[in-house]
Design a protein around this motif. Sequence first.
Motif, PDB file in Angstrom:
ATOM      1  N   ALA A   1       0.698  -1.017   0.067  1.00  0.00           N
ATOM      2  CA  ALA A   1      -0.051  -0.073  -0.148  1.00  0.00           C
ATOM      3  C   ALA A   1       1.003   1.080   0.206  1.00  0.00           C
ATOM      4  CB  ALA A   1      -0.856   0.010   1.090  1.00  0.00           C
ATOM      5  N   LYS A   2       0.405   2.412  -0.646  1.00  0.00           N
ATOM      6  CA  LYS A   2       1.008   3.420  -0.844  1.00  0.00           C
ATOM      7  C   LYS A   2       0.343   4.746   0.172  1.00  0.00           C
ATOM      8  CE  LYS A   2       4.223   1.957  -3.448  1.00  0.00           C
ATOM      9  NZ  LYS A   2       5.646   1.742  -3.117  1.00  0.00           N
ATOM     10  N   TYR A   3      -0.597   4.182   0.863  1.00  0.00           N
ATOM     11  CA  TYR A   3      -1.402   5.178   1.747  1.00  0.00           C
ATOM     12  C   TYR A   3      -1.889   4.616   2.855  1.00  0.00           C
ATOM     13  CZ  TYR A   3      -1.984   8.089  -2.418  1.00  0.00           C
ATOM     14  OH  TYR A   3      -1.588   8.773  -3.401  1.00  0.00           O
ATOM     15  N   ALA A   4      -1.608   4.769   4.146  1.00  0.00           N
ATOM     16  CA  ALA A   4      -2.196   4.330   5.299  1.00  0.00           C
ATOM     17  C   ALA A   4      -3.202   5.449   5.939  1.00  0.00           C
ATOM     18  CB  ALA A   4      -1.069   4.053   6.226  1.00  0.00           C
ATOM     19  N   VAL A   5      -4.271   4.799   6.278  1.00  0.00           N
ATOM     20  CA  VAL A   5      -5.402   5.535   6.624  1.00  0.00           C
ATOM     21  C   VAL A   5      -6.019   5.228   7.957  1.00  0.00           C
ATOM     22  CG1 VAL A   5      -7.725   6.555   5.921  1.00  0.00           C
ATOM     23  CG2 VAL A   5      -6.055   5.926   4.257  1.00  0.00           C
ATOM     24  N   ILE A   6      -6.166   6.080   8.904  1.00  0.00           N
ATOM     25  CA  ILE A   6      -7.013   5.953  10.370  1.00  0.00           C
ATOM     26  C   ILE A   6      -8.375   6.337   9.999  1.00  0.00           C
ATOM     27  CG2 ILE A   6      -7.367   6.693  12.497  1.00  0.00           C
ATOM     28  CD1 ILE A   6      -4.330   7.211  12.916  1.00  0.00           C
ATOM     29  N   PRO A   7      -9.184   5.083  10.217  1.00  0.00           N
ATOM     30  CA  PRO A   7     -10.747   5.436   9.945  1.00  0.00           C
ATOM     31  C   PRO A   7     -11.353   5.836  11.121  1.00  0.00           C
ATOM     32  CG  PRO A   7     -10.228   2.989  10.492  1.00  0.00           C
ATOM     33  CD  PRO A   7      -9.059   3.874  10.469  1.00  0.00           C
ATOM     34  N   TRP A   8     -10.571   5.909  12.251  1.00  0.00           N
ATOM     35  CA  TRP A   8     -11.640   6.203  13.614  1.00  0.00           C
ATOM     36  C   TRP A   8     -10.672   6.344  14.733  1.00  0.00           C
ATOM     37  CZ3 TRP A   8     -16.931   6.462  14.269  1.00  0.00           C
ATOM     38  CH2 TRP A   8     -17.451   6.353  15.661  1.00  0.00           C
ATOM     39  N   ILE A   9     -10.986   7.362  15.640  1.00  0.00           N
ATOM     40  CA  ILE A   9     -10.128   7.707  16.772  1.00  0.00           C
ATOM     41  C   ILE A   9     -11.007   7.308  17.985  1.00  0.00           C
ATOM     42  CG2 ILE A   9      -9.320   9.525  18.385  1.00  0.00           C
ATOM     43  CD1 ILE A   9      -9.064  11.257  15.769  1.00  0.00           C
ATOM     44  N   PRO A  10     -10.701   6.124  18.682  1.00  0.00           N
ATOM     45  CA  PRO A  10     -11.527   5.884  19.662  1.00  0.00           C
ATOM     46  C   PRO A  10     -11.744   6.969  20.863  1.00  0.00           C
ATOM     47  CG  PRO A  10      -9.814   4.342  19.243  1.00  0.00           C
ATOM     48  CD  PRO A  10      -9.501   5.507  18.599  1.00  0.00           C
ATOM     49  N   HIS A  11     -12.934   6.970  21.270  1.00  0.00           N
ATOM     50  CA  HIS A  11     -13.425   7.952  22.325  1.00  0.00           C
ATOM     51  C   HIS A  11     -14.792   7.335  22.795  1.00  0.00           C
ATOM     52  CE1 HIS A  11     -15.549   9.197  18.540  1.00  0.00           C
ATOM     53  NE2 HIS A  11     -16.347   9.561  19.325  1.00  0.00           N
ATOM     54  N   ASP A  12     -14.923   7.903  24.203  1.00  0.00           N
ATOM     55  CA  ASP A  12     -16.017   7.631  24.922  1.00  0.00           C
ATOM     56  C   ASP A  12     -17.078   8.804  25.036  1.00  0.00           C
ATOM     57  OD1 ASP A  12     -15.154   4.970  25.648  1.00  0.00           O
ATOM     58  OD2 ASP A  12     -13.869   6.144  27.204  1.00  0.00           O
TER      59      ASP A  12
ATOM     60  N   HIS B   1       8.978   5.974   4.500  1.00  0.00           N
ATOM     61  CA  HIS B   1       8.923   4.883   3.489  1.00  0.00           C
ATOM     62  C   HIS B   1       8.117   5.172   2.445  1.00  0.00           C
ATOM     63  CE1 HIS B   1      10.725   2.306   6.598  1.00  0.00           C
ATOM     64  NE2 HIS B   1      10.302   3.129   7.640  1.00  0.00           N
ATOM     65  N   GLY B   2       7.858   6.320   1.853  1.00  0.00           N
ATOM     66  CA  GLY B   2       7.040   6.659   0.892  1.00  0.00           C
ATOM     67  C   GLY B   2       5.557   6.332   0.688  1.00  0.00           C
ATOM     68  N   ILE B   3       5.095   6.277   2.149  1.00  0.00           N
ATOM     69  CA  ILE B   3       3.552   6.035   2.203  1.00  0.00           C
ATOM     70  C   ILE B   3       2.880   7.386   2.914  1.00  0.00           C
ATOM     71  CG2 ILE B   3       2.110   4.951   3.695  1.00  0.00           C
ATOM     72  CD1 ILE B   3       4.136   2.550   4.058  1.00  0.00           C
ATOM     73  N   LYS B   4       1.949   7.748   2.160  1.00  0.00           N
ATOM     74  CA  LYS B   4       1.191   8.872   2.630  1.00  0.00           C
ATOM     75  C   LYS B   4       0.178   8.559   3.668  1.00  0.00           C
ATOM     76  CE  LYS B   4       1.370  12.568  -0.790  1.00  0.00           C
ATOM     77  NZ  LYS B   4       0.600  13.337  -1.675  1.00  0.00           N
ATOM     78  N   PHE B   5       0.163   9.135   4.784  1.00  0.00           N
ATOM     79  CA  PHE B   5      -0.800   8.780   6.024  1.00  0.00           C
ATOM     80  C   PHE B   5      -1.917  10.045   5.877  1.00  0.00           C
ATOM     81  CE2 PHE B   5      -1.277  10.141  10.550  1.00  0.00           C
ATOM     82  CZ  PHE B   5      -1.912   9.178  10.928  1.00  0.00           C
ATOM     83  N   ALA B   6      -3.023   9.426   6.289  1.00  0.00           N
ATOM     84  CA  ALA B   6      -4.185  10.258   6.431  1.00  0.00           C
ATOM     85  C   ALA B   6      -5.169   9.895   7.375  1.00  0.00           C
ATOM     86  CB  ALA B   6      -5.072   9.828   4.821  1.00  0.00           C
ATOM     87  N   TYR B   7      -6.419  10.627   7.620  1.00  0.00           N
ATOM     88  CA  TYR B   7      -7.197  10.507   8.696  1.00  0.00           C
ATOM     89  C   TYR B   7      -8.531  10.483   7.692  1.00  0.00           C
ATOM     90  CZ  TYR B   7     -10.508  10.958  12.245  1.00  0.00           C
ATOM     91  OH  TYR B   7     -11.517  10.669  13.325  1.00  0.00           O
TER      92      TYR B   7
END
Length: 241
Positions: free
Chosen positions: A66-77, A102-108
């Motif tokens: 993968a060239k992109y790593a994406v966080i889909p959720w921030i845990p919260h109460d 490492h040549g990977i774009k990080f996203a939220y």
Amino acid sequence: VIGTLDVVGSYDLPYVETAGTNGMVPEQYSMELANRGTKVVSAHVQYDGLVKNFEAVLLDVIALGAKYAVIPWIPHDGAFTEDDNNTAIERMKVWGPKFAKHGIKFAYHPHGYEFGAGKLKGDTLFDKMAKATAGHDVYFQMDVCWVVYGGEDPVALLNEYKGRWVSMHIKDIRKGVPIGFEDPKLPAEDRVVVGTGRVDWEAVIGTAREQGISLFFVEDEGVDSPRDIPLSLAYLRGLDI
């Protein structure tokens, strides 16, 4: 898993985004997809996993190709708070450059709860996140359904943070559904076939393409995905954009 990948292969897609590999090692998962004519270009990664062991998550993303790593959720109460947002911001500012090495774009991937503060009260929590992470190799993936459900205009948001969006989840929302909600508890029956809901897809995708966004992922969370995904793909392939 193999049966599901067979179905995905039948859709004739150039790429996919993963959300876990259902117990299969990343290298095999990527190979099985390649054998079906597609490849992994983006991977959803879990926030807690990055907190506990960033290197392990990074290695999985690399193994998938993968060239992109994406966080889909921030845990919260309860409600997503200013403190939740501030903590996430500081962590993202660390993670973004690490992936970039490492040549990977990080996203939220916002889910709607980040828009809770409301424009009339000043910046939303998403606005604060976007501004605070600018210049730190942190980008965003727009899920059009959750943006609309959270009370935002996807075209306006694309334009407001032009250059920060790297990909898009294509998911429609039923006409007549009340919007402006921060809690993403939208019933499955309100997540409808693309092109039958309230989103103006020509405007949204057209704007995204004008900005250089080229990754669009159909994410079906409706009542009958095997039935509905081909209908959504047929609609999208018929757009004159």
